[in-house]
Write an enzyme that holds these catalytic residues in place. Structure first.
Site, PDB file in Angstrom:
ATOM      1  N   PRO A   2      -5.252   1.851   3.690  1.00 18.33           N
ATOM      2  CA  PRO A   2      -4.396   1.332   2.612  1.00 18.33           C
ATOM      3  C   PRO A   2      -3.423   2.400   2.117  1.00 18.33           C
ATOM      4  O   PRO A   2      -3.803   3.556   1.904  1.00 18.33           O
ATOM      5  CB  PRO A   2      -5.408   0.949   1.535  1.00 18.33           C
ATOM      6  N   GLU A   3      -2.170   1.999   1.951  1.00 17.82           N
ATOM      7  CA  GLU A   3      -1.125   2.908   1.479  1.00 17.82           C
ATOM      8  C   GLU A   3      -0.664   2.438   0.097  1.00 17.82           C
ATOM      9  O   GLU A   3      -1.311   1.579  -0.516  1.00 17.82           O
ATOM     10  CB  GLU A   3       0.012   2.935   2.490  1.00 17.82           C
ATOM     11  N   LYS A  58      -2.397   7.491  -3.097  1.00 19.92           N
ATOM     12  CA  LYS A  58      -3.306   6.470  -2.563  1.00 19.92           C
ATOM     13  C   LYS A  58      -4.615   6.425  -3.344  1.00 19.92           C
ATOM     14  O   LYS A  58      -5.570   5.795  -2.906  1.00 19.92           O
ATOM     15  CB  LYS A  58      -3.598   6.758  -1.088  1.00 19.92           C
ATOM     16  N   HIS A  92     -22.768  -1.926   4.248  1.00 16.67           N
ATOM     17  CA  HIS A  92     -21.816  -0.844   3.955  1.00 16.67           C
ATOM     18  C   HIS A  92     -21.230  -0.939   2.547  1.00 16.67           C
ATOM     19  O   HIS A  92     -20.177  -0.359   2.288  1.00 16.67           O
ATOM     20  CB  HIS A  92     -20.680  -0.775   4.981  1.00 16.67           C
ATOM     21  N   ARG A 117     -16.572   2.752   7.664  1.00 13.01           N
ATOM     22  CA  ARG A 117     -16.389   4.001   8.406  1.00 13.01           C
ATOM     23  C   ARG A 117     -16.591   5.245   7.546  1.00 13.01           C
ATOM     24  O   ARG A 117     -16.587   6.359   8.049  1.00 13.01           O
ATOM     25  CB  ARG A 117     -15.010   4.017   9.076  1.00 13.01           C
ATOM     26  N   ARG A 262      -1.247  10.176  15.271  1.00  9.26           N
ATOM     27  CA  ARG A 262      -0.956   8.845  14.729  1.00  9.26           C
ATOM     28  C   ARG A 262      -0.036   8.064  15.656  1.00  9.26           C
ATOM     29  O   ARG A 262       0.932   8.600  16.198  1.00  9.26           O
ATOM     30  CB  ARG A 262      -0.281   8.963  13.364  1.00  9.26           C
TER      31      ARG A 262
END
Length: 295
Positions: A2-3, A58, A92, A117, A262
């Site tokens: 997420p940005e 962020k 999670h 993750r 990236r």
């Protein structure tokens, strides 16, 4: 990951249901998501009122009635959702905050942090500076400020804009989209951009982010807002995740390279670059699609 548009959408979704709420209890299923280590977050938060929630870069920053603060970073796959206590908890779910509201609700609410993750986490700030080491916000940075920051590094402009100490809040998606909108090749050394290019880039960053905010962010894999809803800006991407497809402006096929680990997407026609200005270390054969991590 997420940005800025996704994080701001989450903050805006949470704000009406968090402000004024009292934290009744905090349950952690993993202690390693808390920083600094050995912070007793349940004890620090129990009984406190939430007086503000905001975004910086962020980070999702929660401000408490005793002047202390903590922030949540979503990492690559994290979600922050508001749920009824009776809702099933998915695997999670690493943190659950039980809330008590000053007004009646159909059911008691919980704030849940879910992250398969585990690249995200919760940072206790106390009364410390939540913006230490961070660059200016991309929606407020001026062309002159941006030019000064970029003049200090010889890195490719793509890598420079991903550095949160240069500009805070940009990530892989919106850097690719902004560079395309500005007509700047991602391999251009940051300190070689002309003032005209920096001004175009500054405008492109702002317009791209504002459009993404109106569409509540981009959902490619994991991102959802605090109500579990997807974003819609992915339908308007012009280069990101469009390798091999025709450029919407010139019909050249969108290219993909790996830069700084990236995936990087661009149009070689609309974002042309003199080969002599490409840093020698980056002049290499383009890797296959399987070699990069998702951005």
């Amino acid at each position: 990951m997420p940005e800025l548009p996704e994080v701001q959408t989450i903050v805006s979704t949470l704000r009406p249901r968090l402000l004024g709420a009292r934290i009744v209890a905090v349950t952690l299923s993993r202690l390693d998501i808390i920083q600094p280590r050995h912070t007793d977050l349940p004890a620090l938060l129990a009984g406190r009122l939430v007086v503000d929630i905001m975004r910086r870069g962020k980070r999702i920053i929660v401000c408490l009635d005793d002047g202390n603060r903590f922030y949540i970073h979503l990492g690559m796959t994290g979600r922050l959702t508001m749920n009824d206590r009776s809702d099933a908890k998915p695997l999670h779910t690493h943190m659950v905050i039980d809330l008590e509201h000053p007004y009646p609700l159909p059911a008691p609410l919980q704030l849940r942090f879910f992250d398969p993750r585990r690249f995200g986490g919760v940072w206790w700030l106390g009364a410390g500076d939540f913006a230490q080491g961070m660059g200016p916000e991309p929606l407020s940075v001026t062309p002159a400020q941006l030019a000064k920051l970029l003049s200090r590094t010889t890195r490719a402009i793509k890598n420079a804009l991903l550095d949160q100490s240069v500009v805070a809040g940009l990530g892989n998606i919106y850097v690719d989209e902004s560079l395309f909108a500005a007509g700047v090749h991602p391999l251009t050394p940051a300190n070689q951009l002309s003032m005209d290019q920096v001004s175009r880039l500054n405008r492109a960053i702002k317009s791209t982010l504002r459009k993404a905010l109106r569409h509540r962010g981009s959902t490619l894999r994991d991102y959802r807002d605090a109500d579990g809803n997807s974003g819609g800006f992915q339908k308007l991407h012009r280069v990101y995740d469009r390798a091999g497809k025709a450029c919407s402006s010139c019909k050249t096929k969108i290219e993909r390279i790996v830069l700084g680990g990236r995936s990087t997407h661009f149009c070689s026609t609309c974002q042309c670059l003199d080969a002599q200005s490409i840093p020698r270390a980056t002049r290499r054969k383009k890797p296959s699609a399987s070699t990069s991590r998702p951005g």
